[in-house]
Design an enzyme around this catalytic site. Structure first.
Site, mmCIF file in Angstrom:
data_model
loop_
_atom_site.group_PDB
_atom_site.id
_atom_site.type_symbol
_atom_site.label_atom_id
_atom_site.label_comp_id
_atom_site.label_asym_id
_atom_site.label_seq_id
_atom_site.Cartn_x
_atom_site.Cartn_y
_atom_site.Cartn_z
ATOM 1 N N ASP A 125 0.938 15.489 -18.549
ATOM 2 C CA ASP A 125 0.646 16.752 -19.212
ATOM 3 C C ASP A 125 -0.485 17.513 -18.524
ATOM 4 O O ASP A 125 -0.655 18.716 -18.722
ATOM 5 C CB ASP A 125 0.245 16.497 -20.672
ATOM 6 C CG ASP A 125 -0.972 15.578 -20.784
ATOM 7 O OD1 ASP A 125 -0.894 14.435 -20.288
ATOM 8 O OD2 ASP A 125 -2.002 15.997 -21.348
ATOM 9 N N ASP A 180 0.870 -1.177 0.000
ATOM 10 C CA ASP A 180 0.000 0.000 0.000
ATOM 11 C C ASP A 180 0.907 1.227 0.000
ATOM 12 O O ASP A 180 1.515 1.560 1.018
ATOM 13 C CB ASP A 180 -0.893 -0.015 1.244
ATOM 14 C CG ASP A 180 -1.781 1.219 1.346
ATOM 15 O OD1 ASP A 180 -1.721 2.081 0.444
ATOM 16 O OD2 ASP A 180 -2.535 1.324 2.345
ATOM 17 N N LYS A 182 -1.607 15.360 -9.318
ATOM 18 C CA LYS A 182 -0.322 15.007 -9.926
ATOM 19 C C LYS A 182 0.695 16.124 -9.721
ATOM 20 O O LYS A 182 1.885 15.867 -9.491
ATOM 21 C CB LYS A 182 -0.495 14.692 -11.412
ATOM 22 C CG LYS A 182 -1.255 13.406 -11.705
ATOM 23 C CD LYS A 182 -0.536 12.166 -11.192
ATOM 24 C CE LYS A 182 0.689 11.832 -12.028
ATOM 25 N NZ LYS A 182 1.341 10.564 -11.591
ATOM 26 N N TYR A 198 -7.458 15.573 -11.005
ATOM 27 C CA TYR A 198 -6.341 14.703 -11.406
ATOM 28 C C TYR A 198 -5.068 15.514 -11.592
ATOM 29 O O TYR A 198 -4.013 15.188 -11.045
ATOM 30 C CB TYR A 198 -6.698 13.960 -12.691
ATOM 31 C CG TYR A 198 -5.533 13.208 -13.294
ATOM 32 C CD1 TYR A 198 -5.006 12.077 -12.670
ATOM 33 C CD2 TYR A 198 -4.951 13.629 -14.490
ATOM 34 C CE1 TYR A 198 -3.933 11.385 -13.222
ATOM 35 C CE2 TYR A 198 -3.884 12.944 -15.046
ATOM 36 C CZ TYR A 198 -3.375 11.824 -14.407
ATOM 37 O OH TYR A 198 -2.307 11.154 -14.949
#
Length: 297
Positions: free
Chosen positions: A102, A36, A129, A125
């Protein structure tokens, strides 16, 4: 060179595992069942037990639209976990290669994005990131962050495989034609990772953030046309591929209109350049449509 890989069950992780085996690189792959990555104790144990020369993290929460309704889970996997891995690597003096995206950019730039362009993610998202990148940088100097885009290959779920499936089911496909980027094959990312890892372990690389995208630029519509056209030579099916706009296909998460990445810095530093995206599409389509031994004449 001993490599420890987190995310071995993903499409890129599986590609990297296969390439390492082919090249004779000693790679230990860990999937979600094995560790994990959001648990600092589990991460520390995994890194300490493997004693690698370099760690590669390809694990990520990649459900872009679902992330809008699962921000906490996306943040744990994309932001917290890379920080935990990077902190343990820094403590052990082990270099880390971390894969990013990107989606940290907003897509408003004219022309290809370079590594020094300011980031401005549009959705959950991309934000998670970007937070993962920041956590890796904060942990220590000995890291490579590799941003890539429009990833596809023979493993896992991706746009190319979706197009092949839809081509069997429909006579007409409608594909977004006002978003552009560099389709990037997992084979090229895996090749780039091994090239960067080898030079980094030898002390011949340079730490920091790099872009690693496929060579050439197209739209999702152009990408789909290439896939369908080549697949049709084998399947005999070439459904119409009709262009639509982003507005015609609303999604929970907003996509960058421009995802083109300039990968020249990576090429200059590590001596690797991805193949032309059309070449890789041909190779992947052929591999996926090749008859199995039972089907072969």
């Amino acid at each position: 060179m001993r490599v420890l890989l987190f995310g071995s069950d993903g499409q890129l992780g599986r590609e990297l595992t296969a390439l390492a085996a082919h090249r004779g690189v000693a790679l230990t792959g860990l999937n979600r069942a094995a560790v994990d990555i959001t648990d600092p104790v589990a991460v520390a144990r995994a890194v300490d037990a493997a004693q690698p020369d370099i760690v590669v993290n390809t694990a990520a929460y990649t459900a872009v639209d679902k992330a809008e309704s699962e921000p906490d889970l996306a943040a744990r996997v994309n932001a917290r976990a890379p920080g935990l891995i990077a902190e343990r690597c820094a403590r052990n003096g082990t270099p880390l290669i971390h894969i990013s995206t990107d989606y940290v950019f907003d897509g408003t730039k004219v022309g290809a994005y370079v590594e020094t362009d300011p980031i401005a993610p549009l959705g959950v998202y991309g934000h998670t990131k970007a937070a993962g990148e920041a956590a890796v940088r904060a942990a220590g100097e000995k890291h490579l962050i590799l941003r890539t885009a429009w990833v596809y290959g023979v493993y896992g779920n991706n746009f190319l495989k979706t197009m092949l499936r839809l081509a069997k089911e429909r006579d007409r496909l409608t594909i977004v034609a006002d978003q552009r980027g560099c389709p990037t094959c997992t084979r090229d990312i895996a090749e780039g990772i091994l090239a960067a890892a080898a030079k980094s372990v030898e002390g011949k690389g340079r730490w920091g953030t790099y872009h690693l995208g496929g060579t050439g630029v197209t739209t999702w519509h152009g990408f789909a046309q290439e896939i369908i056209s080549h697949a049709g030579q084998t399947t005999g099916r070439t459904p119409e591929v009709a262009p639509i706009t982003t507005a015609d296909y609303p999604t929970p998460a907003k996509r960058p209109a421009n995802s083109e990445l300039n990968s020249r810095l990576f090429e200059r530093t590590f001596g690797f350049r991805a193949a032309a995206w059309q070449q890789r599409v041909t190779e992947v389509v052929d591999a996926l449509l090749a008859p199995t031994p039972a089907e072969a004449p």
